[in-house]
Design a protein around this motif. Structure first.
Motif, short mmCIF file in Angstrom:
data_model
loop_
_atom_site.label_atom_id
_atom_site.label_comp_id
_atom_site.label_asym_id
_atom_site.label_seq_id
_atom_site.Cartn_x
_atom_site.Cartn_y
_atom_site.Cartn_z
N VAL A 278 5.08 4.50 -3.07
CA VAL A 278 6.13 3.78 -3.80
C VAL A 278 5.54 3.00 -4.97
O VAL A 278 6.10 2.99 -6.08
CB VAL A 278 6.89 2.82 -2.85
CG1 VAL A 278 7.83 1.90 -3.63
CG2 VAL A 278 7.68 3.62 -1.82
N ASP A 279 4.39 2.36 -4.75
CA ASP A 279 3.74 1.63 -5.84
C ASP A 279 3.35 2.57 -6.98
O ASP A 279 3.45 2.19 -8.16
CB ASP A 279 2.48 0.91 -5.32
CG ASP A 279 2.83 -0.28 -4.44
OD1 ASP A 279 4.00 -0.72 -4.48
OD2 ASP A 279 1.95 -0.77 -3.72
N ASN A 280 2.92 3.76 -6.65
CA ASN A 280 2.59 4.73 -7.69
C ASN A 280 3.83 5.13 -8.50
O ASN A 280 3.73 5.43 -9.69
CB ASN A 280 1.95 5.98 -7.09
CG ASN A 280 0.50 5.75 -6.68
OD1 ASN A 280 -0.18 4.88 -7.22
ND2 ASN A 280 0.02 6.52 -5.72
N LEU A 281 4.99 5.14 -7.82
CA LEU A 281 6.22 5.49 -8.51
C LEU A 281 6.55 4.49 -9.62
O LEU A 281 7.20 4.85 -10.60
CB LEU A 281 7.39 5.57 -7.51
CG LEU A 281 7.30 6.67 -6.45
CD1 LEU A 281 8.53 6.61 -5.54
CD2 LEU A 281 7.19 8.04 -7.09
N TYR A 282 6.11 3.22 -9.44
CA TYR A 282 6.33 2.23 -10.49
C TYR A 282 5.82 2.74 -11.84
O TYR A 282 6.42 2.52 -12.88
CB TYR A 282 5.57 0.93 -10.20
CG TYR A 282 5.99 0.13 -9.01
CD1 TYR A 282 7.09 0.47 -8.23
CD2 TYR A 282 5.28 -1.00 -8.64
CE1 TYR A 282 7.46 -0.28 -7.13
CE2 TYR A 282 5.64 -1.78 -7.55
CZ TYR A 282 6.72 -1.40 -6.80
OH TYR A 282 7.08 -2.16 -5.71
N PHE A 283 4.65 3.40 -11.77
CA PHE A 283 3.94 3.74 -13.00
C PHE A 283 4.15 5.18 -13.45
O PHE A 283 3.84 5.52 -14.60
CB PHE A 283 2.43 3.51 -12.80
CG PHE A 283 2.08 2.12 -12.34
CD1 PHE A 283 2.31 1.02 -13.15
CD2 PHE A 283 1.54 1.90 -11.09
CE1 PHE A 283 2.01 -0.26 -12.72
CE2 PHE A 283 1.23 0.61 -10.65
CZ PHE A 283 1.46 -0.46 -11.48
N LEU A 284 4.62 6.04 -12.57
CA LEU A 284 4.66 7.47 -12.88
C LEU A 284 6.05 7.99 -13.25
O LEU A 284 6.19 8.76 -14.21
CB LEU A 284 4.12 8.27 -11.69
CG LEU A 284 2.69 7.97 -11.27
CD1 LEU A 284 2.30 8.83 -10.08
CD2 LEU A 284 1.72 8.21 -12.41
N VAL A 285 7.05 7.58 -12.49
CA VAL A 285 8.38 8.18 -12.68
C VAL A 285 9.04 7.76 -13.98
O VAL A 285 9.53 8.61 -14.73
CB VAL A 285 9.28 7.89 -11.46
CG1 VAL A 285 10.69 8.42 -11.70
CG2 VAL A 285 8.69 8.54 -10.21
N PRO A 286 9.11 6.45 -14.32
CA PRO A 286 9.77 6.08 -15.58
C PRO A 286 9.21 6.77 -16.82
O PRO A 286 9.99 7.27 -17.64
CB PRO A 286 9.60 4.55 -15.64
CG PRO A 286 9.52 4.14 -14.21
CD PRO A 286 8.75 5.25 -13.54
#
Length: 314
Positions: A278-286
């Protein structure tokens, strides 16, 4: 308060674990990460190029969008190559200076993006609530001042992170259970009294993400009040449609943060590997999705992309 019986002094080299507990699946994780990276590169470079060459897009809204794409490009460039190095080459070691550098720059780009989203909310507020003075209020010097304020706020908030991390002198282990160096991840493996570090970490979230989200909410509250005072339904729809792309990006950007905060508030403890994903999603998905949203929902950009693809709709 963290205590250790067999502590070690501050290591010269830390080990980034990637996604602990799922090491055997690192090869599989690398595939979506690589696709995200390529998609984000192509999408954001395309947006920046179109805004640069298309004179009709030299307006405040599109200049802010170019700033957003630049930060997104920087964010994925600072995170994904290191992750792929861990997944593909087992390159997990990072020296203390490299770790402190990551600790500053990666959250800096995230905080900058939050600030740009606030500036974009202000742009939509002026466009809808004070359209006759739009170009006067959001003149080029105003945009420059906004950009400088975003950078200054980011520097003020995040420069203490590597300085405080450097004061941590003993650790339980040199293994950081992330795929990048995060301030709170280092604090979690440190020994001794880390209460000041925890308070600082909370202050970073409140003074950046929290403040920005508050003012974005206030901006859209005033926008909605102004829109629903318009007597014509068609005019209301047109006004709201100009905010559609921005609202989608806001929801995408802040949802993981809100989800994590709510989960912790209600006492739900996610498995560590889920939390790290989930923390990685902060930086990757947007950075991957933002260009797609603006490319599909913004007519001027969509038409220019179709021209680049040599497609001419009837």
């Amino acid at each position: 308060m963290a205590s250790c019986n067999n502590s070690i002094p501050q290591p010269v080299v830390f080990v980034l674990a990637g996604i602990p507990g799922l090491e055997s699946y690192h090869g599989w994780f690398s595939l979506p990460f690589f696709l995200v990276f390529i998609t984000a590169l192509i999408g954001n470079i395309t947006i920046i190029h179109i805004i640069h060459v298309e004179k009709s897009l030299h307006e405040p809204m599109f200049f802010l969008l170019a700033m957003l794409s630049t930060v997104d490009l920087s964010l994925v460039s600072a995170t994904v190559p290191r992750m792929l190095g861990i997944f593909w080459l087992d390159a997990k070691e990072i020296n203390i200076n490299g770790c402190l550098t990551q600790m500053f720059f990666i959250p800096s780009f995230y905080v900058m993006e939050s600030g740009i989203l606030l500036a974009m909310a202000f742009d939509r507020f002026v466009a809808i609530c004070n359209p006759l003075r739009y170009t006067t209020i959001l003149a080029n010097n105003t945009l420059v001042n906004m950009g400088m304020a975003i950078i200054a706020r980011t520097m003020a908030v995040l420069i203490p992170a590597p300085i405080l991390a450097k004061t941590l002198t003993s650790f339980r282990t040199n293994i950081i259970p992330y795929s990048y160096c995060a301030f709170m991840a280092m604090v979690q493996i440190a020994c001794g009294d880390v209460s000041n570090h925890i308070v600082y970490g909370l202050m970073v979230i409140v003074s950046s993400i929290g403040v920005d989200l508050l003012f974005i909410s206030l901006s859209y509250g005033m926008i909605l009040r102004a829109v629903f005072q318009i007597p014509s339904w068609e005019a209301r729809h047109k006004a709201l449609s100009t905010c559609g792309s921005h609202l989608c990006v806001i929801a995408l950007f802040y949802s993981p943060v809100v989800f994590s905060v709510l989960a912790q508030t209600f006492g739900y403890q996610m498995p560590s590997h889920i939390q790290i994903i989930v923390d990685n999603l902060y930086f990757l998905v947007p950075p991957m999705i933002n260009p797609l949203i603006y490319g599909l929902r913004t007519k001027q950009i969509r038409e220019r992309i179709l021209q680049l693809l040599h497609y001419h709709p009837k």
